[in-house]
Design a protein around this motif. Structure first.
Motif, PDB file in Angstrom:
ATOM      1  N   ASP A 160       0.807  -1.217   0.000  1.00 40.83           N
ATOM      2  CA  ASP A 160       0.000   0.000   0.000  1.00 40.83           C
ATOM      3  C   ASP A 160       0.839   1.265   0.000  1.00 40.83           C
ATOM      4  OD1 ASP A 160      -2.741  -1.195   0.283  1.00 40.83           O
ATOM      5  OD2 ASP A 160      -1.810  -2.047   2.065  1.00 40.83           O
ATOM      6  N   ASN A 164      -0.978  -2.141   4.640  1.00 41.32           N
ATOM      7  CA  ASN A 164      -2.006  -1.726   5.589  1.00 41.32           C
ATOM      8  C   ASN A 164      -2.695  -2.949   6.193  1.00 41.32           C
ATOM      9  OD1 ASN A 164      -4.140  -0.429   6.911  1.00 41.32           O
ATOM     10  ND2 ASN A 164      -5.366  -0.282   5.050  1.00 41.32           N
ATOM     11  N   GLY A 193      -5.031  -2.413   8.786  1.00 40.66           N
ATOM     12  CA  GLY A 193      -6.064  -1.816   9.615  1.00 40.66           C
ATOM     13  C   GLY A 193      -7.228  -2.755   9.861  1.00 40.66           C
ATOM     14  N   SER A 252       0.890   6.907   9.382  1.00 42.89           N
ATOM     15  CA  SER A 252       0.727   7.300   7.988  1.00 42.89           C
ATOM     16  C   SER A 252      -0.523   8.146   7.847  1.00 42.89           C
ATOM     17  CB  SER A 252       0.612   6.046   7.111  1.00 42.89           C
ATOM     18  OG  SER A 252       0.026   6.339   5.862  1.00 42.89           O
ATOM     19  N   PHE A 297      -2.945   5.574   6.288  1.00 47.71           N
ATOM     20  CA  PHE A 297      -3.273   4.306   6.942  1.00 47.71           C
ATOM     21  C   PHE A 297      -3.139   4.348   8.462  1.00 47.71           C
ATOM     22  CE2 PHE A 297      -1.567   3.356   2.676  1.00 47.71           C
ATOM     23  CZ  PHE A 297      -2.742   2.907   2.094  1.00 47.71           C
ATOM     24  N   TRP A 321      -1.456   1.601  11.259  1.00 44.97           N
ATOM     25  CA  TRP A 321      -1.574   0.197  10.891  1.00 44.97           C
ATOM     26  C   TRP A 321      -0.779  -0.131   9.632  1.00 44.97           C
ATOM     27  CZ3 TRP A 321      -3.732  -1.751  15.010  1.00 44.97           C
ATOM     28  CH2 TRP A 321      -4.759  -1.073  15.672  1.00 44.97           C
ATOM     29  N   LEU A 322       0.528  -0.090   9.691  1.00 46.71           N
ATOM     30  CA  LEU A 322       1.361  -0.457   8.547  1.00 46.71           C
ATOM     31  C   LEU A 322       2.412  -1.484   8.953  1.00 46.71           C
ATOM     32  CD1 LEU A 322       2.236   2.768   6.464  1.00 46.71           C
ATOM     33  CD2 LEU A 322       0.845   0.816   5.754  1.00 46.71           C
ATOM     34  N   ASN A 351      -6.208   6.973  12.162  1.00 44.57           N
ATOM     35  CA  ASN A 351      -6.724   5.662  11.759  1.00 44.57           C
ATOM     36  C   ASN A 351      -8.004   5.755  10.930  1.00 44.57           C
ATOM     37  OD1 ASN A 351      -4.676   4.295  13.080  1.00 44.57           O
ATOM     38  ND2 ASN A 351      -5.852   4.009  14.945  1.00 44.57           N
ATOM     39  N   ALA A 354      -7.589   4.188   7.661  1.00 45.75           N
ATOM     40  CA  ALA A 354      -6.844   2.925   7.610  1.00 45.75           C
ATOM     41  C   ALA A 354      -7.530   1.803   6.842  1.00 45.75           C
ATOM     42  CB  ALA A 354      -6.523   2.441   9.021  1.00 45.75           C
ATOM     43  N   ARG A 361      -7.314  -1.970   2.257  1.00 41.81           N
ATOM     44  CA  ARG A 361      -6.927  -3.090   3.120  1.00 41.81           C
ATOM     45  C   ARG A 361      -6.906  -4.392   2.332  1.00 41.81           C
ATOM     46  NH1 ARG A 361      -9.714  -6.580   6.668  1.00 41.81           N
ATOM     47  NH2 ARG A 361      -8.477  -7.178   8.477  1.00 41.81           N
TER      48      ARG A 361
END
Length: 392
Positions: A39, A97, A99, A179, A182, A185-186, A270, A273, A277
């Motif tokens: 991503d 990602n 998330g 991010s 995202f 959650w990376l 988030n 995020a 996905r």
């Protein structure tokens, strides 16, 4: 705090195609990375900024890394990528990602269920990402030549400062990468290459005055913004810590049995995020909110079967059941006492000690005293005896 595994992948190209303008190569690389499920992609020089290097050195000097001794070995190798591989000229940083599709903190109110960190609810991210990284590295070698090495949370690589320098995000006040696209959650991976590639602009800090991540920590593991004391972190305590959970943190653990997402989930970034996905990183249904009672029944064979291809498998059955017993003690559910009582005769002292604490929380004083008398009559391990005696 995921575990570290030594190793790297090294691929070598024999030719360098001519006619590749830097911008065209950059666009082709990004397109291939996205096709493979990444991503985010960014390029940076193999340099850790003096500020990030100094922060890491302070972290080591403070002893806040706990038992993660590998972090303290040859710190200069972490603060200078070229000491790991002298031929590296560029670093390609990739992000995936992961998330969640729901707020992972919801399970914290369901005290008879187990809270497992989002990243560990699916297949081991090391394996998932490394396969794609190797494919991308082969593509790069085939199209441009040069040599490459591939890393996913392996060897002495400071992924987060490099990702920041490559423009994927910035290290937030919880010390994790954030991010704009995202949130927190990376998953990160790195390709070191001998090619001289045009670098992307670094990302700047967008945390501002926000303290959501710091204030959300159940154990006050952040002595200051951008500073983590791993010894107080539930992720460290449930994953890296090999001994008993210190008593001062047991209540704060609640029903978190593997990792902790509180500081990540609190991040306002988030909200973006879920876009992009990847389905291959979806949680296994069996690990979304598993029953504490069922998890307490796991022997080694059942543990290995349940967590095949899972990052959780690396901590082993005894540490895992230790965590489950702390959650049982925090459940307030006396119906779970028989599960804890059964484990007071477990072969592992680590498990027996946690079982004693769980019973201390669930039984009335008279019932606990009776259980303690029976256990102390036959218990030979000093640590386990201390757990029973502490509750009397």
């Amino acid at each position: 705090m995921a575990g570290r595994r030594a190793g790297l992948a090294h691929l070598r190209g024999s030719r360098l195609l001519s006619g590749h303008a830097p911008d065209a190569l950059r666009s082709a690389l990004a397109a291939e990375a996205h096709r493979l499920g990444f991503d985010g992609v960014g390029i940076t020089a193999p340099v850790i900024s003096p500020e990030r290097a100094a922060a890491f050195e302070r972290f080591i000097a403070s002893g806040q890394y706990g038992d993660m001794d590998w972090l303290a070995r040859e710190p200069s190798r972490r603060t200078d990528p070229r000491t790991l591989w002298s031929e590296v000229r560029s670093v390609i940083m990739l992000g995936v990602n992961y998330g969640p599709d729901e707020d992972p903190r919801t399970i914290l109110t369901q005290r008879s269920g187990a809270a497992i960190s989002v990243y560990a609810r699916g297949d081991d991210y090391h394996d998932v990402i490394k396969k794609s990284l190797k494919t991308l590295a082969r593509w790069l070698v085939a199209n441009t030549g040069g040599d490459v090495k591939v890393f996913v949370d392996t060897a002495a690589v400071m992924e987060k400062p490099l990702a920041e320098a490559a423009g994927l995000g910035w290290q937030g006040k919880h010390t994790n990468l954030v991010s704009r696209g995202f949130g927190s959650w990376l998953f990160l991976g790195a390709i070191y290459t001998t090619l001289e590639l045009p670098a992307d602009a670094p990302e700047r800090d967008h945390c501002g005055s926000c303290r959501a991540c710091l204030d959300s920590c159940p154990t006050a593991a952040f002595p200051a913004p951008y500073t983590l004391d791993a010894r107080r972190c539930i992720s460290y305590l449930t994953i890296e810590n090999k001994g008993p959970i210190p008593r001062e943190f047991r209540k704060a653990m609640g029903n978190r049995i593997y990792g902790c997402d509180d500081c990540l989930a609190a991040c306002p970034w988030n909200k973006f995020a879920l876009e992009g996905r990847e389905a291959k990183l979806a949680a296994r249904e069996a690990l979304r909110a598993p029953s504490l009672a069922k998890l307490a029944e796991l022997d080694d064979a059942a543990f290995r079967a349940l967590f095949t291809k899972s990052a959780i498998k690396r901590i082993g059955r005894d540490r895992f059941v230790r965590n489950v017993l702390i959650a049982i003690g925090n459940s307030g559910d006396a119906g779970l006492a028989p599960a804890a009582k059964r484990l007071t005769s477990d072969p592992s002292p680590l498990v027996r000690g946690a079982a004693a604490w769980a019973l201390e929380q669930l039984l009335n004083r008279h019932a606990f005293a009776q259980a303690a008398d029976a256990a102390l009559a036959i218990e030979a391990d000093d640590g386990v005896r201390a757990e029973w005696e502490a509750g009397c």
